[in-house]
Scaffold this motif. Structure first.
Motif, PDB file in Angstrom:
ATOM      1  N   GLU A  52       3.206   0.552   2.758  1.00 39.69           N
ATOM      2  CA  GLU A  52       2.098   0.431   1.930  1.00 39.69           C
ATOM      3  C   GLU A  52       0.773   0.512   2.725  1.00 39.69           C
ATOM      4  OE1 GLU A  52       2.110   0.811  -1.407  1.00 39.69           O
ATOM      5  OE2 GLU A  52       3.894   1.736  -1.350  1.00 39.69           O
ATOM      6  N   VAL A  53       0.870  -0.774   3.497  1.00 39.74           N
ATOM      7  CA  VAL A  53      -0.279  -1.164   4.438  1.00 39.74           C
ATOM      8  C   VAL A  53      -0.920   0.443   5.089  1.00 39.74           C
ATOM      9  CG1 VAL A  53      -1.372  -2.201   6.360  1.00 39.74           C
ATOM     10  CG2 VAL A  53       0.118  -3.479   4.433  1.00 39.74           C
ATOM     11  N   LEU A  54       0.084   0.919   5.691  1.00 37.71           N
ATOM     12  CA  LEU A  54      -0.417   2.122   6.556  1.00 37.71           C
ATOM     13  C   LEU A  54      -1.111   3.115   5.345  1.00 37.71           C
ATOM     14  CD1 LEU A  54       2.471   2.614   8.954  1.00 37.71           C
ATOM     15  CD2 LEU A  54       0.242   1.830   9.343  1.00 37.71           C
ATOM     16  N   SER A  55      -0.475   3.174   4.331  1.00 36.81           N
ATOM     17  CA  SER A  55      -0.674   4.223   3.151  1.00 36.81           C
ATOM     18  C   SER A  55      -2.233   3.743   2.612  1.00 36.81           C
ATOM     19  CB  SER A  55       0.012   4.427   2.056  1.00 36.81           C
ATOM     20  OG  SER A  55       0.370   3.181   1.684  1.00 36.81           O
ATOM     21  N   LEU A  56      -2.377   2.592   2.524  1.00 37.51           N
ATOM     22  CA  LEU A  56      -3.757   2.110   2.046  1.00 37.51           C
ATOM     23  C   LEU A  56      -4.761   2.311   2.905  1.00 37.51           C
ATOM     24  CD1 LEU A  56      -2.656  -1.376   0.310  1.00 37.51           C
ATOM     25  CD2 LEU A  56      -3.629   0.667  -0.898  1.00 37.51           C
ATOM     26  N   ARG A  57      -4.383   2.043   4.455  1.00 40.26           N
ATOM     27  CA  ARG A  57      -5.553   2.256   5.449  1.00 40.26           C
ATOM     28  C   ARG A  57      -5.723   3.894   5.416  1.00 40.26           C
ATOM     29  NH1 ARG A  57      -3.503  -0.064  10.870  1.00 40.26           N
ATOM     30  NH2 ARG A  57      -3.291  -1.848   9.297  1.00 40.26           N
ATOM     31  N   ASP A  58      -4.754   4.586   5.453  1.00 42.50           N
ATOM     32  CA  ASP A  58      -5.284   6.045   5.574  1.00 42.50           C
ATOM     33  C   ASP A  58      -6.050   6.550   4.180  1.00 42.50           C
ATOM     34  OD1 ASP A  58      -3.847   6.230   7.755  1.00 42.50           O
ATOM     35  OD2 ASP A  58      -1.947   6.946   6.646  1.00 42.50           O
ATOM     36  N   LYS A  59      -5.757   6.094   3.081  1.00 40.40           N
ATOM     37  CA  LYS A  59      -6.480   6.491   2.081  1.00 40.40           C
ATOM     38  C   LYS A  59      -8.062   5.694   2.090  1.00 40.40           C
ATOM     39  CE  LYS A  59      -2.755   7.022  -1.129  1.00 40.40           C
ATOM     40  NZ  LYS A  59      -1.860   6.641  -2.343  1.00 40.40           N
ATOM     41  N   LEU A  60      -8.087   4.735   2.353  1.00 35.70           N
ATOM     42  CA  LEU A  60      -9.434   4.046   2.768  1.00 35.70           C
ATOM     43  C   LEU A  60     -10.375   4.683   3.711  1.00 35.70           C
ATOM     44  CD1 LEU A  60      -8.648   0.270   2.726  1.00 35.70           C
ATOM     45  CD2 LEU A  60     -10.135   1.108   1.060  1.00 35.70           C
ATOM     46  N   LEU A  61      -9.544   5.312   4.777  1.00 33.85           N
ATOM     47  CA  LEU A  61     -10.277   6.139   5.659  1.00 33.85           C
ATOM     48  C   LEU A  61     -10.701   7.578   5.119  1.00 33.85           C
ATOM     49  CD1 LEU A  61      -8.305   5.350   8.891  1.00 33.85           C
ATOM     50  CD2 LEU A  61     -10.518   4.607   8.431  1.00 33.85           C
ATOM     51  N   LYS A  62      -9.943   8.203   4.290  1.00 36.03           N
ATOM     52  CA  LYS A  62     -10.399   9.463   3.681  1.00 36.03           C
ATOM     53  C   LYS A  62     -11.132   9.188   2.671  1.00 36.03           C
ATOM     54  CE  LYS A  62      -5.460  11.410   5.053  1.00 36.03           C
ATOM     55  NZ  LYS A  62      -4.343  12.054   4.574  1.00 36.03           N
ATOM     56  N   GLY A  63     -11.126   8.258   1.686  1.00 36.08           N
ATOM     57  CA  GLY A  63     -11.903   8.121   0.468  1.00 36.08           C
ATOM     58  C   GLY A  63     -13.089   8.011   0.839  1.00 36.08           C
ATOM     59  N   GLY A  64     -13.436   7.011   1.637  1.00 35.14           N
ATOM     60  CA  GLY A  64     -14.774   6.679   1.858  1.00 35.14           C
ATOM     61  C   GLY A  64     -15.174   5.411   0.926  1.00 35.14           C
ATOM     62  N   GLY A  65     -16.456   5.176   0.536  1.00 29.84           N
ATOM     63  CA  GLY A  65     -17.032   4.114  -0.083  1.00 29.84           C
ATOM     64  C   GLY A  65     -16.369   4.126  -1.529  1.00 29.84           C
ATOM     65  N   GLU A  66     -16.161   5.160  -2.421  1.00 27.21           N
ATOM     66  CA  GLU A  66     -15.803   5.378  -3.507  1.00 27.21           C
ATOM     67  C   GLU A  66     -14.323   4.971  -3.557  1.00 27.21           C
ATOM     68  OE1 GLU A  66     -16.384   9.123  -5.029  1.00 27.21           O
ATOM     69  OE2 GLU A  66     -18.788   8.792  -5.128  1.00 27.21           O
ATOM     70  N   ALA A  67     -13.511   5.441  -2.649  1.00 23.61           N
ATOM     71  CA  ALA A  67     -12.063   5.001  -2.823  1.00 23.61           C
ATOM     72  C   ALA A  67     -11.862   3.487  -2.407  1.00 23.61           C
ATOM     73  CB  ALA A  67     -11.347   5.741  -1.532  1.00 23.61           C
ATOM     74  N   THR A  68     -12.813   3.044  -1.579  1.00 19.04           N
ATOM     75  CA  THR A  68     -12.775   1.528  -1.249  1.00 19.04           C
ATOM     76  C   THR A  68     -13.082   0.797  -2.511  1.00 19.04           C
ATOM     77  OG1 THR A  68     -13.825   2.125   0.841  1.00 19.04           O
ATOM     78  CG2 THR A  68     -13.699  -0.097   0.319  1.00 19.04           C
ATOM     79  N   ASP A  69     -14.034   0.997  -3.345  1.00 19.19           N
ATOM     80  CA  ASP A  69     -14.366   0.272  -4.651  1.00 19.19           C
ATOM     81  C   ASP A  69     -13.156   0.569  -5.395  1.00 19.19           C
ATOM     82  OD1 ASP A  69     -16.619  -0.249  -3.495  1.00 19.19           O
ATOM     83  OD2 ASP A  69     -17.626   1.479  -4.402  1.00 19.19           O
ATOM     84  N   GLY A  70     -12.614   1.787  -5.440  1.00 20.59           N
ATOM     85  CA  GLY A  70     -11.496   2.005  -6.294  1.00 20.59           C
ATOM     86  C   GLY A  70     -10.146   1.169  -6.068  1.00 20.59           C
ATOM     87  N   THR A  71      -9.848   0.936  -4.816  1.00 19.91           N
ATOM     88  CA  THR A  71      -8.802   0.169  -4.309  1.00 19.91           C
ATOM     89  C   THR A  71      -8.920  -1.177  -4.657  1.00 19.91           C
ATOM     90  OG1 THR A  71      -9.761   0.282  -2.213  1.00 19.91           O
ATOM     91  CG2 THR A  71      -7.856   2.122  -2.555  1.00 19.91           C
ATOM     92  N   ASN A  72     -10.230  -1.719  -4.246  1.00 19.33           N
ATOM     93  CA  ASN A  72     -10.456  -3.129  -4.623  1.00 19.33           C
ATOM     94  C   ASN A  72     -10.361  -3.863  -6.129  1.00 19.33           C
ATOM     95  OD1 ASN A  72     -10.604  -3.419  -1.832  1.00 19.33           O
ATOM     96  ND2 ASN A  72     -13.166  -3.098  -1.968  1.00 19.33           N
ATOM     97  N   GLY A  73     -10.610  -2.656  -6.965  1.00 24.95           N
ATOM     98  CA  GLY A  73     -10.743  -2.943  -8.304  1.00 24.95           C
ATOM     99  C   GLY A  73      -9.557  -2.891  -9.123  1.00 24.95           C
ATOM    100  N   ASP A  74      -8.817  -1.760  -8.733  1.00 26.43           N
ATOM    101  CA  ASP A  74      -7.473  -1.477  -9.402  1.00 26.43           C
ATOM    102  C   ASP A  74      -6.338  -1.869  -8.554  1.00 26.43           C
ATOM    103  OD1 ASP A  74      -9.046   1.801  -9.998  1.00 26.43           O
ATOM    104  OD2 ASP A  74      -9.416  -0.295 -11.129  1.00 26.43           O
ATOM    105  N   LEU A  75      -6.207  -2.413  -7.294  1.00 25.55           N
ATOM    106  CA  LEU A  75      -5.248  -2.545  -6.776  1.00 25.55           C
ATOM    107  C   LEU A  75      -4.115  -3.654  -7.381  1.00 25.55           C
ATOM    108  CD1 LEU A  75      -3.076  -2.274  -4.233  1.00 25.55           C
ATOM    109  CD2 LEU A  75      -4.770  -3.658  -3.191  1.00 25.55           C
ATOM    110  N   PRO A  76      -4.894  -5.000  -7.809  1.00 26.62           N
ATOM    111  CA  PRO A  76      -3.915  -5.794  -8.355  1.00 26.62           C
ATOM    112  C   PRO A  76      -3.229  -5.504  -9.610  1.00 26.62           C
ATOM    113  CG  PRO A  76      -6.118  -6.966  -7.961  1.00 26.62           C
ATOM    114  CD  PRO A  76      -6.329  -5.417  -7.877  1.00 26.62           C
TER     115      PRO A  76
END
Length: 630
Positions: free
Chosen positions: A498-522
């Protein structure tokens, strides 16, 4: 000369066997001189003329020292070296029955074959047809003792001498023309050719001599090796209770520990361990294990000494560096103008050279100290570096589980050893009871002490049953702990993914993916992936808890175990089953097999079979029973 001749004549009179009638004494003496044979005056006449006399000639004895180097060993005084290009002068040789005429000195010398080893036989060819064995013996008897003459009808013969050096004398006569008497007939003359001959007797004697020398050399080498061979180690004594007690005492001694462990290893390797001696060997192995703590303390002590030596070395280097700094300060003060102007030119040059040398040494010294400090900092960084949180969690979980597994295994082993000891005692008591029963078969009344072994056997059986129950409970606890450990490892692998998949998605998505993950992960996870993974993991744990198969490897093991137990209708113990599966896959442990069978009670059933000392657990296949009952 007359007196000398008389002296020689008296010598010849005493030795009648040397009287040889000679036609021309000068020619015969010259030929004998070229052959290297001592010439003896005969009949009171002078053997050689004054023109043929050479140095080292003694007229009263009538002897000529050998000149030919072939005759080494007859004269104690070595002859003077002759020039290589000087031709050998051959003269006419007169014998009693024949005369030998030398060949033309301008012709090349007669050729010879390669000399065989140990050659004592010569080939003589070109003999006159009328030559007899007596004539041949008369000619070659002056070369040495003749053992045998084998004459052929085709004008050649073979002559065998007693020594090898006599062959060289016979070779000297090669090329001479022999004439019998004064006849001019062709049958009475011939040009003889003497050459080396290869005889079986010579080769056999030479091989015997070589074998004798080889035997002597082997014996000499063996004696030398025996003298230099290190002593063999002392033999290891055989096992007995007395020797075992003495070995246990030596195992406790630090100085005799290495010798005692060698003896213990030899006993175990010989197969001295059995049910009766298992307790003795267990105590000795326990004594050997007690030295581990001592060795660890010695290691820690040596490490402390090494650290102290490092500190002392470091402090000494710092003191040296301080003195270098002081010397550099002195040179710096000396190079200032208020002191520098008072020195002469030569003094200034020496001071400048010394200052440069001191600076080079100081720089090298300081680099060495900095290298030591860098190594220490790297060691400290390796020890105090922050690890990955996932690795920390995994190591903590593995550490706790390993500690619990180690403690449970130790308890399990101790219970097994106690159970074996109880079994041995039961066997001994049973044997004693059978002996006592045989002795008292004829008596109607048995004394009360006869029943004491039976009561002891019952007590021991009861204690064995209790121990087996404790052993089963411990094994169940161990199996549960191992299952928890496997579940924790699976969770850890899942979290890492899970940590590796999150890291890959963060690197691919950029800033928008970062906001989305921070808001919707829990709440929702990323694209609904996290809840599905959790659900799949929960489903896998539920399948394992209910008794299902979690992987292809377990399914393969399940098929092999079912087939093995199906062909053993009376069941098989765990060790037998594990030894069979070890041939197919050496990485499978007995604990894995037992956990798999415990997890599937509908297919495998564990039963106790046997009575007393033969009591053991057997696994049976009951999969078809559940199908028939359903």
């Amino acid at each position: 000369m007359a007196g000398a001749a008389d002296g020689v004549g008296s010598l010849g009179a005493e030795q009648n066997h040397l009287n040889i009638p000679v036609g021309d004494h000068g020619a015969w003496a010259t030929a004998m001189n070229n052959l290297g044979i001592m010439s003896v005056g005969l009949g009171g006449q002078q053997l050689v003329s004054d023109s043929l006399c050479v140095q080292r000639f003694d007229p009263p004895l009538g002897l000529i020292a050998p000149i030919n180097p072939i005759m080494a060993g007859i004269s104690l005084v070595p002859p003077p070296p002759l020039p290589a290009d000087m031709p050998v002068i051959k003269e006419i040789i007169h014998c009693k029955s024949c005369t030998l005429f030398p060949q033309n000195p301008n012709l090349p010398p007669p050729s010879t074959r390669e000399r065989p080893p140990g050659c004592k036989t010569v080939f003589v060819g070109g003999l006159p047809e009328n030559a007899t064995e007596d004539i041949i013996r008369e000619v070659f008897d002056h070369c040495g003792e003749i053992i045998a003459i084998r004459k052929s009808k085709k004008n050649f013969c073979h002559i065998r001498f007693s020594e090898e050096f006599m062959v060289d004398k016979a070779i000297y006569l090669s090329g001479y023309r022999m004439r019998i008497g004064s006849s001019t007939d062709k049958k009475d003359s011939g040009r003889i050719h003497v050459d080396f001959a290869q005889a079986r007797d010579d080769l056999y004697e030479w091989e015997c001599k070589q074998r004798l020398l080889a035997r002597e050399e082997r014996h000499r080498r063996k004696v030398q090796e025996d003298r230099l061979r290190p002593p063999s180690p002392p033999p290891v004594v055989h096992f007995s209770e007395h020797e075992a007690a003495m070995l246990a005492e030596r195992l406790r001694d630090d100085h005799k520990f290495s010798e005692a462990t060698a003896v213990l290893f030899t006993w175990i390797d010989r197969g001295e361990v059995n049910r009766r001696t298992a307790n003795h060997f267990y105590s000795m192995i326990q004594s050997a294990n007690s030295h581990v703590r001592r060795l660890m303390s010695e290691k820690a002590q040596h490490e402390e000494e090494m650290e102290r030596a490092k500190e002392a070395f470091k402090s000494a280097l710092l003191a040296i560096l301080t003195q270098f700094e002081q010397i550099s300060a002195v040179f710096t003060a000396a190079t200032r103008q208020k002191a520098w102007d008072h020195f002469s030119k030569a003094q200034r040059k020496n001071i400048d050279i010394w200052r440069k040398q001191c600076e080079e040494l100081r720089n090298a010294h300081s680099e060495e100290i900095m290298g030591i400090r860098r190594e220490e900092e790297m060691e400290m960084s390796d020890d105090d570096s922050d690890e990955n949180p996932c690795k920390k969690i995994r190591t903590e979980e593995n550490g706790l589980c390993d500690q619990t597994q180690a403690s449970l295994r130790e308890e399990n082993d101790s219970l097994r050893w106690q159970l074996d000891a109880y079994r041995n005692e039961v066997d001994l008591l049973r044997k004693e009871a059978t002996k006592a029963g045989r002795q008292d078969d004829g008596h109607t009344h048995q004394p009360p002490h006869v029943y004491a072994p039976e009561a002891q056997i019952q007590l021991l059986q009861q204690s064995m049953l209790n121990m087996q129950q404790q052993l089963l409970s411990l094994q169940e606890q161990l199996a549960s702990k191992e299952a928890e450990l496997e579940q924790a490892r699976e969770e850890h692998r899942y979290l890492e993914g899970e940590v590796l998949s999150l890291r890959d998605k963060l690197l691919k998505g950029g800033g928008e993916a970062t906001d989305g993950t921070n808001g919707d992960l829990p709440g929702k996870g990323i694209n609904g992936c996290l809840p599905s993974m959790y659900h799949s993991r929960e489903r896998r744990s539920e399948v394992i808890a209910r008794g299902g198969v979690a992987s292809e490897k377990e399914a393969l093991l399940l098929g092999i175990i079912s087939t093995f137990l199906h062909v053993h209708p009376f069941g098989a113990n765990l060790e037998y089953l594990w030894s069979y599966i070890q041939r197919l896959d050496s990485k499978v442990s007995a604990g894995q097999l037992e956990r798999l069978m415990i997890r599937l009670p509908a297919m495998f059933r564990q039963e106790l079979s046997g009575v007393g000392a033969t009591l053991e657990k057997r696994w049976k296949f009951c999969g078809f029973d559940s199908i028939g009952s359903g």
